[in-house]
Design a protein around this motif. Structure first.
Motif, PDB file in Angstrom:
ATOM      1  N   LYS A 170      99.838  26.713  62.946  1.00 56.21           N
ATOM      2  CA  LYS A 170      99.654  25.402  63.584  1.00 56.21           C
ATOM      3  C   LYS A 170      99.880  25.534  65.082  1.00 56.21           C
ATOM      4  CE  LYS A 170     102.399  22.444  61.436  1.00 56.21           C
ATOM      5  NZ  LYS A 170     103.062  21.185  60.955  1.00 56.21           N
ATOM      6  N   ASP A 229      98.863  23.390  69.158  1.00 53.38           N
ATOM      7  CA  ASP A 229      98.157  22.378  69.944  1.00 53.38           C
ATOM      8  C   ASP A 229      97.224  23.044  70.946  1.00 53.38           C
ATOM      9  OD1 ASP A 229     100.513  23.333  71.419  1.00 53.38           O
ATOM     10  OD2 ASP A 229      99.801  21.970  72.976  1.00 53.38           O
ATOM     11  N   ASP A 269      91.752  18.775  63.694  1.00 58.66           N
ATOM     12  CA  ASP A 269      92.480  17.560  64.080  1.00 58.66           C
ATOM     13  C   ASP A 269      93.360  17.157  62.898  1.00 58.66           C
ATOM     14  OD1 ASP A 269      93.443  15.291  65.261  1.00 58.66           O
ATOM     15  OD2 ASP A 269      91.485  14.341  65.563  1.00 58.66           O
ATOM     16  N   HIS A 292      96.152  15.584  62.331  1.00 55.57           N
ATOM     17  CA  HIS A 292      96.701  14.253  62.117  1.00 55.57           C
ATOM     18  C   HIS A 292      95.635  13.214  61.790  1.00 55.57           C
ATOM     19  CE1 HIS A 292     100.738  15.207  64.316  1.00 55.57           C
ATOM     20  NE2 HIS A 292     100.461  16.029  63.319  1.00 55.57           N
ATOM     21  N   GLU A 313      95.743  12.783  58.030  1.00 60.79           N
ATOM     22  CA  GLU A 313      96.973  12.179  57.500  1.00 60.79           C
ATOM     23  C   GLU A 313      97.465  12.900  56.243  1.00 60.79           C
ATOM     24  OE1 GLU A 313      96.393   8.005  57.010  1.00 60.79           O
ATOM     25  OE2 GLU A 313      96.058   7.644  59.144  1.00 60.79           O
ATOM     26  N   ASN A 365     102.447  17.301  55.373  1.00 58.67           N
ATOM     27  CA  ASN A 365     102.677  17.960  56.659  1.00 58.67           C
ATOM     28  C   ASN A 365     104.039  17.601  57.224  1.00 58.67           C
ATOM     29  OD1 ASN A 365     101.910  19.456  59.091  1.00 58.67           O
ATOM     30  ND2 ASN A 365     101.818  17.443  60.076  1.00 58.67           N
ATOM     31  N   MET A 394     106.272  17.853  60.512  1.00 59.40           N
ATOM     32  CA  MET A 394     106.070  18.078  61.940  1.00 59.40           C
ATOM     33  C   MET A 394     107.252  18.795  62.584  1.00 59.40           C
ATOM     34  SD  MET A 394     104.004  14.862  63.581  1.00 59.40           S
ATOM     35  CE  MET A 394     105.136  13.559  63.141  1.00 59.40           C
ATOM     36  N   GLU A 445     105.260  19.331  67.799  1.00 58.83           N
ATOM     37  CA  GLU A 445     104.148  18.598  67.198  1.00 58.83           C
ATOM     38  C   GLU A 445     104.297  17.097  67.433  1.00 58.83           C
ATOM     39  OE1 GLU A 445     101.883  18.333  62.844  1.00 58.83           O
ATOM     40  OE2 GLU A 445     103.544  19.718  63.176  1.00 58.83           O
ATOM     41  N   GLU A 446     105.495  16.592  67.249  1.00 56.64           N
ATOM     42  CA  GLU A 446     105.740  15.167  67.502  1.00 56.64           C
ATOM     43  C   GLU A 446     105.444  14.823  68.966  1.00 56.64           C
ATOM     44  OE1 GLU A 446     109.719  14.263  66.319  1.00 56.64           O
ATOM     45  OE2 GLU A 446     109.131  13.812  64.255  1.00 56.64           O
ATOM     46  N   SER A 499     101.480  15.283  69.710  1.00 57.84           N
ATOM     47  CA  SER A 499     100.643  14.302  69.019  1.00 57.84           C
ATOM     48  C   SER A 499     100.865  12.902  69.570  1.00 57.84           C
ATOM     49  CB  SER A 499     100.915  14.332  67.511  1.00 57.84           C
ATOM     50  OG  SER A 499     102.254  13.981  67.227  1.00 57.84           O
ATOM     51  N   ARG A 522      95.315  16.959  70.126  1.00 62.85           N
ATOM     52  CA  ARG A 522      94.949  17.415  68.794  1.00 62.85           C
ATOM     53  C   ARG A 522      95.914  18.501  68.307  1.00 62.85           C
ATOM     54  NH1 ARG A 522      88.446  18.252  67.976  1.00 62.85           N
ATOM     55  NH2 ARG A 522      87.786  16.105  68.399  1.00 62.85           N
TER      56      ARG A 522
END
Length: 214
Positions: A152, A154, A179, A181, A184, A188, A190, A194-195, A198, A203
């Motif tokens: 994973k 970004d 993408d 998120h 949904e 997943n 986070m 990631e938090e 996002s 993305r």
């Protein structure tokens, strides 16, 4: 993830050997004995502050999780986070991922997570990327025959590079999500990064892969 130096880190690690396991090489091939059960073992390379490990351990209590982190200050932060949790299926190692095969026996690991790894954008630093072929060689050896690699990030450039690296190495892609998120995925968990990313509308890319002989 850069953090301020913690001059008391060595003392903390000495006092918490039950969580941050020293001399990890001594347990090669016997990590289930360290956990005291025969549950599958998943590892995260680069622990961040421990949020992912705690979330995964809570969601999957019948899986053992090991976080591997080279930076001592980050290991301490992750350990403090884990100590606040009731989960008993997490251990940490203050180790270099380049030594993976000295720590784990062939086929000892069921899943490897690479979350928001340093992209090392300069070409001359490509061999430091955790999706470089020399690291993939280690992953292939320590994973079980049906083991999975979950990546994973970004960073679009690192994601594209990693897909090419996986392809050249012969990995088979089970998922390529441009993408994460947007779909949904309720499973997943986070990370802190990631938090943060996002929330800014960036993305999140994810792929799942396994080695061709699996």
């Amino acid at each position: 993830m850069r953090q301020r130096n913690k001059p008391w880190a060595d003392t903390f690690l000495q006092e918490n050997k039950h969580l941050v396991i020293p001399e990890a090489q001594q347990h090669k091939g016997n990590w289930n004995k360290v956990f005291g059960n025969n549950n599958p073992i998943h590892i995260e390379i680069g622990t961040g502050k421990g949020q992912f490990l705690v979330g995964m351990a809570e969601q999957y209590p019948n899986i053992n999780f090991i976080g591997i982190e080279l930076a001592k200050s980050i290991v301490v932060t992750a350990a403090q986070k884990i100590m606040e949790s009731p989960q008993q299926n997490i251990l940490l190692l203050n180790e270099n991922a380049a030594n993976l095969r000295e720590i784990f026996a062939d086929g000892e690991i069921a899943c490897i997570y690479l979350n928001f790894s340093d992209p090392w954008p300069k070409t001359r630093h490509a061999k430091r990327r955790l999706t470089y072929y020399s690291f993939l060689e280690h992953y292939e050896k320590v994973l079980t025959p049906d083991g999975e690699l979950v990546f994973k990030t970004d960073n679009q450039g690192l994601f594209e590079y990693s897909l090419v690296s996986f392809s050249h190495f012969g990995l088979k892609l089970k998922e390529v999500n441009l993408d994460l998120h947007a779909v949904e995925d309720p499973t997943n968990v986070m990370t802190e990064y990631e938090e943060k990313f996002s929330a800014k509308g960036q993305r999140i890319y994810r792929c799942r892969a396994h080695f061709s002989q699996n």
